[in-house]
Design an enzyme around this catalytic site. Structure first.
Site, PDB file in Angstrom:
ATOM      1  N   GLU A 127     -18.385  38.331  17.709  1.00 22.67           N
ATOM      2  CA  GLU A 127     -19.138  37.342  16.915  1.00 22.67           C
ATOM      3  C   GLU A 127     -20.275  36.688  17.710  1.00 22.67           C
ATOM      4  O   GLU A 127     -20.514  35.492  17.586  1.00 22.67           O
ATOM      5  CB  GLU A 127     -18.197  36.254  16.378  1.00 22.67           C
ATOM      6  CG  GLU A 127     -17.359  36.676  15.195  1.00 22.67           C
ATOM      7  CD  GLU A 127     -18.190  36.949  13.941  1.00 22.67           C
ATOM      8  OE1 GLU A 127     -19.274  36.374  13.809  1.00 22.67           O
ATOM      9  OE2 GLU A 127     -17.745  37.766  13.119  1.00 22.67           O
ATOM     10  N   GLY A 128     -20.966  37.479  18.501  1.00 21.80           N
ATOM     11  CA  GLY A 128     -22.061  36.948  19.313  1.00 21.80           C
ATOM     12  C   GLY A 128     -21.549  36.568  20.691  1.00 21.80           C
ATOM     13  O   GLY A 128     -20.767  35.642  20.824  1.00 21.80           O
TER      14      GLY A 128
END
Lengths: 610, 610
Positions: A458-459
């Site tokens: 997620e990043g």
């Protein structure tokens, strides 16, 4: 029990979540209905998740060439979760939801995350269905989203590709119109997709009747070429098995093939896959390519997919926080029961005395209090962000606007801070166990391995830091940062009025000023290469400042409830706040030094010098 | 190659190891003989260790109830190592050794540690044989030590027990005289041992013909009771199979039984065992208890065993350093080859351009330079300590005395600092790999798991910190600390004369003063409970100060050799030094704050407040 009472305090005493019930959307709810949901989740987590956390670690997903094999407990856990209604807890009644505040949904999901982070991967199904709900057609909502929310089908998010991990503009999955009349398919404009997707969680399994893949792909122009960058990306629904407009399986398999399972360091209860779309393993309806239905407009794929990004990132922050707290509880119990050595001081070295329990050693207490401060602080911050999500959707226009802006600034911290410091908490949990902590006979080593994922998915940490310093604190002339500073100053002002907290209020004011000054210094030359060279140390300092604020604000609520601190747990909360200010907040000076001076030592390294 | 040139620089240009050859003990040696040893070790490590590092991780030791099963590669690696002569590299010629300086032995062993830390566990055999050499009888040396040094047998160190991990005064293994004439056994006074030993590395296997256990046990007094504390502990040789005075197996098995293997998070190439002594599984010579031969005097067991402690701790520091560097090299190679995204700045966001290799991103460079600074700095410090060991044994009386004192102060740092910060380096190596780093297809996750052990074994972090602040920096009125300060000031003075280094010299002087002041403040009340409440943060700050000194001193050597920094690797060394001073040294303020104020926030926590 311990987690429940911590959550209850944060939810009701700190965040005043009950007040949401005065809003029309939540009018049917009360503390009783919230508590009932929490009770159910706590029980399912205790019965269907916690006992199998090690099972899913040792019985990793297997692929026999046709099907993915998972242990029985995964089926049981999925079934219990789906039956609880949690997949659509925050959704409208009309789509079968409970219209719970997101804050309560997020809090209730904590119990599953703490019990076994990887046995369920329901966040993806909810996120997928949510994206369809917002951007899809009525038919797509009824056929796909509704059948995900009710638990019949599962969902995935197919973004990354082997050659394009974090760099989505470089994806090469191709979507071409599926012949004449492609636009008239009742399920949405029909395309043929070809490409490979990597790191797809729950990309294949037999847990549900069907899997709804949400896939980012590019529609080539008339010249057959892609539009460069993220603007060329569109979003498609690609079901594993084809369905009709009534949501019935047609009996045809779509051309989505599992190419392999990733074998991971942790988080092993969730399959992680490489998927081939349209490679011809399951040819469908006489054409080449997997069938997919466009969601939203062409070229707006990333926007549609990232609609839910704040919530997804809060979920990761919460996952990291829960792993941190799981390790804290485990090491606390160990420390309370393990005799070893004798504490320093009067008669401490008298070996004729029986050994003490290790919780009596100062350094063990330090490691416990650090875990408590990290884990409970991270939980509080993520619940605060969840509360902002509710405000964004149900608050007054002004409050909603502020909540949206605050979320922009806080989300990178809510995701990254727990993934770094609750991982450190897990390492401390191992340390308290000594040699035993290094064995697989105790749970803590798994928490540590599981938690290591959270800085990556997620990043990554680096991406969150660039987002924070490169965009969030400077956008609209720094409006988001100013708004956050206003909230922090409000807490400082309240704390100034409390003898027990005024010194901490001063420390926080100083830290806020330091972070503000560093933000200015970083951008003083206006050169992003210089400003962002030390984005990660900036985010570390920023995160510590935010956590100090969180703890100070929680401390205010603790004193509001129990000024004398007659309840030991409340006294412990104040101690965790003090720990954070004494042991952690002073670290920001070290991190900010390179930010302020726009230090280019690293950025200027030449390859051959490494 | 990269590791070799780093070691060569540190060994010859920085530590001037060749100068040792002017001493009688090393008179036969030269840079050529040193290099030849390094060549052999580098080759064996490359051929017999590195290719099998993952094999020993996935094919964990198994116990079939009678024998321990290890993969074939472990036998090959052990054979090649034993044949290299490295088991007795630093020993006298007369016992079959090479009389190599310990510094060179330690440097040569780096190659094995970097290639596969757990496939060999030869450090224990050398340490065991060394202890017998110093404290054993002539017969014990000939029969036991010599056969360990020549590779026929392996050795263990049996200290911990299930109820007594770090607290050796609480061991309960009992040793009783083995009947009439027990004192006349030519192998040493003969006892019968009963007890359980936990965490015994290489406690059982079939790699060698025999295993020589060195066991701590207590001889009860006439009343059958133990003397409390460590003074009641004695040391025994307990062979797995009995031997005669010629070192031949008699064909009798001793009563040492493998009770179980520990299943670990990492470091899986080495068996780790629970051993039962004298439980009756292998009754021997009609009596109860395992046969053991006293080494040294009764009651002096701990002293005998801890004779080699400094070297053992340097070995752990070196292991952690090598894992840190192994991760650095792996992630550097990955970063040089993996295309992903585009760097910030002019045209960086132009998606029509091909992707850049990730080594071009500033944050990846930061993570690489951090690893380099941690790993190479830790290696330098441990080689410096190894050089002090040589000084202690072969230097002039004055130099030897100083070396001994310096080692007392530096060993806790040499052991603990790499185990903490090279673990962090391994986490950065995973981060650089992104999702791939979280899979078992790449080496870095294993380095991280393997390295997590080093903060636990050979004295936990907490124990090292108590040793440092509670004993080492205050003993003899702070003589050791003063001596270290003198060495640091000498480096500062030299660096003041160099334009490129003078600013750093000033920073280090300030840091040294801060650590000195914090040491005084910690002890200002003379109350050990207050002084030691924050021993670990003290050790972290102390360690960072020592590493800053190490880097400054290495930088002096780099400039001495290449003032223009025409060689890229030398320029990179200076950059790593700058990284350490800019990014790391400023952290000591945060750690020292609680030390100076004798903060009791953690120490005063009551159990029910957690």
């Amino acid at each position: 029990m311990r987690l429940r009472s911590t959550i209850d305090f944060l939810l009701y005493d700190w965040l005043k979540t009950e007040e949401l019930n005065s809003r029309p959307r939540f009018a049917d709810h009360s503390r009783q209905t919230f508590d009932a949901v929490m009770d159910i989740c706590e029980r399912i987590a205790r019965e269907k998740y916690a006992p199998f956390n090690r099972t899913v670690d040792t019985q990793e997903p297997q692929f026999d060439g046709e099907k993915v094999i998972l242990p029985e407990c995964t089926y049981e856990a999925r079934k219990a979760f789906a039956e609880s209604g949690m997949l659509s807890a925050a959704q409208d009644y009309e789509i079968g939801g409970m219209q719970l505040p997101y804050t309560v949904e997020a809090a209730a999901n904590c119990f599953f995350a703490a019990a076994s982070i990887s046995i369920g991967s329901n966040m993806l199904t909810s996120g997928n269905a949510n994206a369809i709900l917002v951007h899809g057609t009525e038919m797509q909502k009824q056929v796909f989203a509704a059948n995900e929310f009710n638990g019949r089908w599962a969902g995935t998010m197919c973004l990354s590709e082997p050659q394009a991990g974090s760099s989505l503009s470089d994806i090469t999955t191709r979507a071409e119109a599926d012949g004449q009349g492609f636009e008239d398919d009742p399920l949405g404009p029909r395309y043929r997709l070809k490409g490979n997707k990597m790191w797809i969680s729950s990309g294949d399994h037999e847990l549900t009747e069907n899997i709804v893949h949400l896939v980012l792909a590019k529609i080539p122009g008339a010249d057959g070429k892609f539009i460069p960058g993220v603007k060329g990306i569109s979003l498609f629904i690609v079901p594993k098995k084809l369905v009709d407009t009534e949501g019935r399986l047609t009996g045809e398999r779509n051309d989505v093939a599992l190419a392999g399972l990733n074998h991971k360091l942790g988080w092993r209860g969730t399959t992680n896959t490489l998927l081939n779309f349209g490679e011809g393993k399951y040819p469908v309806r006489g054409g080449a390519g997997a069938l997919g239905y466009l969601v939203g407009k062409p070229g707006e794929g990333l926007k549609c997919m990232f609609h839910m990004m704040n919530e997804a990132r809060i979920s990761i922050g919460m996952a990291a926080s829960m792993l941190g707290l799981a390790g804290y509880y485990a090491s606390l119990e160990y420390a309370q029961n393990r005799p070893q050595g004798r504490p320093i001081g009067e008669g401490g070295k008298d070996a004729s005395k029986p050994q003490s329990r290790i919780i009596e050693h100062a350094d063990v207490k330090r490691m416990l209090l650090a875990q408590k401060a990290y884990g409970e602080g991270a939980l509080a911050l993520n619940l605060y962000c969840a509360r902002l999500v509710d405000e964004q959707y149900t608050g007054s226009p002004e409050a909603a606007g502020q909540a949206k802006l605050l979320l922009e600034v806080l989300t990178p911290v809510a995701k990254s801070w727990p993934s770094e410091f609750c991982l450190e908490a897990n390492s401390l949990a191992i340390q308290i166990h000594g040699g035993y902590g290094y064995t697989r006979d105790f749970a803590v080593e798994q928490y540590w391995r599981d938690n290591r994922l959270n800085m990556i998915h997620e990043g990554t940490h680096g991406i969150q830091a660039m987002d924070l310093l490169g965009r969030k604190v400077v956008m609209d002339g720094g409006k988001g940062l100013q708004l956050l500073a206003g909230r922090i100053n409000a807490s400082i002002e309240r704390a100034m009025g409390r003898a027990q907290l005024s010194a901490y209020a001063n420390h926080l004011a100083k830290a806020l000023a330091e972070v503000g000054a560093a933000t200015k210094s970083a951008w003083a030359t206006g050169n992003p290469q210089e400003a962002l060279a030390n984005a990660v140390p900036y985010m570390q300092a920023f995160g510590h400042m935010v956590l100090a604020w969180t703890w100070l604000d929680v401390a205010l609520a603790l004193l509001d409830k129990d000024e004398e601190l007659a309840i030991a747990a409340h006294k412990g909360g104040i101690a965790a706040m003090r720990y954070f200010f004494h042991y952690e907040l002073p670290k920001i000076g070290g991190w900010l030094q390179v930010v302020k001076s726009r230090d280019m030592t690293c950025a200027q390294m030449r390859e051959e010098e490494f």
